[in-house]
Scaffold this active site. Structure first.
Site, PDB file in Angstrom:
ATOM      1  N   GLU A 300      84.179  55.135  40.419  1.00 60.92           N
ATOM      2  CA  GLU A 300      83.055  55.863  41.009  1.00 60.92           C
ATOM      3  C   GLU A 300      81.840  55.739  40.088  1.00 60.92           C
ATOM      4  OE1 GLU A 300      82.024  60.579  41.979  1.00 60.92           O
ATOM      5  OE2 GLU A 300      83.656  60.024  40.625  1.00 60.92           O
ATOM      6  N   LYS A 364      82.239  60.195  50.455  1.00 65.09           N
ATOM      7  CA  LYS A 364      82.962  61.359  49.947  1.00 65.09           C
ATOM      8  C   LYS A 364      82.731  62.581  50.824  1.00 65.09           C
ATOM      9  CE  LYS A 364      83.693  63.980  45.658  1.00 65.09           C
ATOM     10  NZ  LYS A 364      83.218  64.178  44.269  1.00 65.09           N
ATOM     11  N   CYS A 417      86.860  60.904  43.191  1.00 66.16           N
ATOM     12  CA  CYS A 417      86.807  61.926  42.139  1.00 66.16           C
ATOM     13  C   CYS A 417      87.809  63.044  42.416  1.00 66.16           C
ATOM     14  CB  CYS A 417      85.379  62.462  41.999  1.00 66.16           C
ATOM     15  SG  CYS A 417      85.114  63.452  40.510  1.00 66.16           S
TER      16      CYS A 417
END
Length: 537
Positions: A300, A364, A417
């Site tokens: 990321e 995300k 994440c």
């Protein structure tokens, strides 16, 4: 002999039966609070990278004895909340102090907020443990029943903090069992909340050994705990034995190289380093590990710019990528009605007909509060507070997660994440995805406990879903993990890769199919046992 001498008081009787529960009436609140905080901090040794589960056991028993002392207090509910909250504050402060490092990446802008963030988060998380202590006190029973009540109340509390106010299921009690080892395998059956509940109960059993004099049910409880421990270990042992030894290149899956360039987040954000970062990642496409891979995974936020808007870098990637597929995390910008919308995205590239093609995109869905967006933004902006990552405003969440298609690979369950710390995050992928693809920036949190804890929790997702995990994390653990949570290949520091064939999956686990059904059954079963013991005695 007077009557007062012959018959001990209730408080004296409790102090005899529970020699450590001395913080009852007339004891200063600061002392019980300090004991609670120290015990909570001790429990952190149970988690990664230590996994010293006896430390968590001592801490859990200490909390129960503190609550035993609170039961003697005239204001027992207030005392229970204070002691439970203090334990939770110490637990989350010692276990998550590393979040402060994120405020030092752009120190000029955010350093002043670090003390507030480091203490406010544990204070808020501690409320869940305080309320659980109050609930346990309201329905408290003597003897072994109170341990069942304790585990149910605190087990429900852990489930609640994992879901309320966007949720933060960090350092659940289940995670003291090292992922990939025997006991952790029960998470594939009962999930992390069921395993947390059983962990709290089983590790509280030694409290009974401190009681002087026999109580009804004590022997049965000790035997039941022993059977539970042996049964959990035996189940995991047999699972791992049937799986056989770990081998990086066994099977027919694609060869995957997941890695990072080895820069700290402060270095990534320094414009002076932009050229060096680009050169390092382009060089990683030409290493021996990358050359033999079918799929390459970068973390990321690998680059300090919007990758899709940098044609020179894209051209250089195209020239080096060849027949391979590249998955990399980057901020992405879209225009909607003339307004720029930014998403934290996972991009999948390959080369077709001489040109770099974007094969798939995952945006995300579950953003980090205060990191990627600001709750109550209008209020905080009055004080000049912004989210840590902002591009002309805030990040926008993507749609509900589903599967991600990569060339030369089966469908993947994508997670960016800290989406990886949420059990049952991507239910649409159940029965469809054959692996989990996780990219992360662990460099936000320095080189202390955070990256190790994050990696351990990611490995639990493999156990719970029955899917192998491919993880690329800057400043953390890049790894390829099998469906039992065992690392097949790992890379921790500096530029490099963890390289292996994608491990096989045998399909969804019981937990993946039925979610928290087992957790609910355990709560109901424990509740019925409490009622039965109460009526019997």
């Amino acid at each position: 002999m007077t009557e007062s001498q012959a018959i001990p008081s209730r408080a004296a009787e409790l102090e005899i039966n529970h020699p450590i529960a001395i913080l009852g009436p007339n004891k200063p609140a600061w002392l019980s609070g300090l004991c609670g905080m120290l015990l909570g901090a001790l429990a952190v040794l149970g988690h990664a990278p230590f996994h010293v589960w006896p430390a968590f056991m001592v801490s859990t028993c200490g909390l129960i004895l503190l609550l035993d002392g609170a039961s003697q207090n005239p204001k027992r509910l207030r005392s229970a909340f204070w002691r439970g909250w203090s334990w939770g504050f110490g637990y989350f402060l010692a276990g998550m102090f590393w979040v402060g490092n994120a405020f030092l990446v752009d120190a000029e802008k955010f350093a002043a907020l670090m003390p507030f963030a480091v203490t406010a988060l544990p204070a808020a998380m501690g409320v869940y443990w305080g309320l659980a202590a109050v609930a346990a006190m309201l329905v408290r029973r003597a003897g072994p029943s109170r341990l069942l009540i304790f585990s149910v109340c605190f087990g429900i509390s852990e489930f609640t903090r994992s879901h309320f106010f966007t949720g933060l299921p960090w350092n659940l009690p289940a995670y003291i069992w090292k992922p990939g080892e025997a006991i952790s395998q029960t998470a594939g059956l009962i999930g992390p909340y069921g395993l947390s509940l059983l962990t709290l109960w089983a590790l509280a059993i030694p409290v009974l050994l401190l009681e002087k004099g026999k109580r009804r049910g004590q022997s049965i409880t000790l035997v039941a705990a022993g059977i539970l421990a042996l049964g959990s270990y035996a189940y995991g042992f047999l699972q791992l034995r049937a799986a056989g030894p770990i081998s990086a290149m066994t099977g027919t899956g694609p060869i995957i190289a997941a890695g990072q360039a080895g820069f700290s987040q402060k270095d990534v954000w320094d414009p002076v380093n932009t050229g060096r970062i680009v050169e390092t990642y382009l060089g990683l496409l030409e290493t021996p590990d990358a050359q033999k891979a079918d799929i390459i995974v970068w973390p990321e936020g690998a680059f300090p710019f919007l990758l899709l808007e940098e044609p020179f870098v894209l051209d250089q990637m195209q020239a080096r990528l060849g027949s391979r597929t590249l998955a990399v995390g980057s901020i992405r910008r879209d225009l909607l009605a003339g307004k720029a919308l930014y998403t934290n995205s996972l991009l999948v590239f390959d080369v077709e007909k001489g040109g770099l093609t974007t094969r798939a995109v995952y945006d995300k869905h579950h953003l980090v509060p205060f990191g990627e967006y600001l709750p109550l933004r209008s209020l905080f902006q009055i004080f000049g507070i912004a989210s840590l990552v902002s591009y002309d405003g805030e990040m926008s969440p993507g749609p509900e997660p589903t599967t991600l298609s990569l060339p030369k690979a089966p469908l993947a369950d994508p997670r960016i994440c800290y989406e990886i710390v949420f059990p049952s995050f991507n239910k649409q992928a159940t029965g469809k995805a054959a692996w989990i693809l996780n990219v992360s920036i662990d460099a936000w949190y320095g080189d202390l406990l955070g990256p190790d804890q994050h990696y351990a929790q990611a490995r639990y997702r493999a156990i719970e879903t029955g899917l192998p995990l491919v993880r690329s994390a800057s400043g953390g653990w890049s790894a390829i993990v099998d469906r039992f949570g065992r690392p097949v290949a790992e890379h921790r520091a500096g530029a490099g890769y963890a390289t292996a064939r994608l491990p096989a999956t045998l399909g969804p686990t019981f937990y993946a199919r039925y979610g928290e059904v087992a957790f609910g059954i355990l709560i109901l079963g424990f509740g019925l046992l409490v009622v039965w013991q109460h009526k019997r005695h």
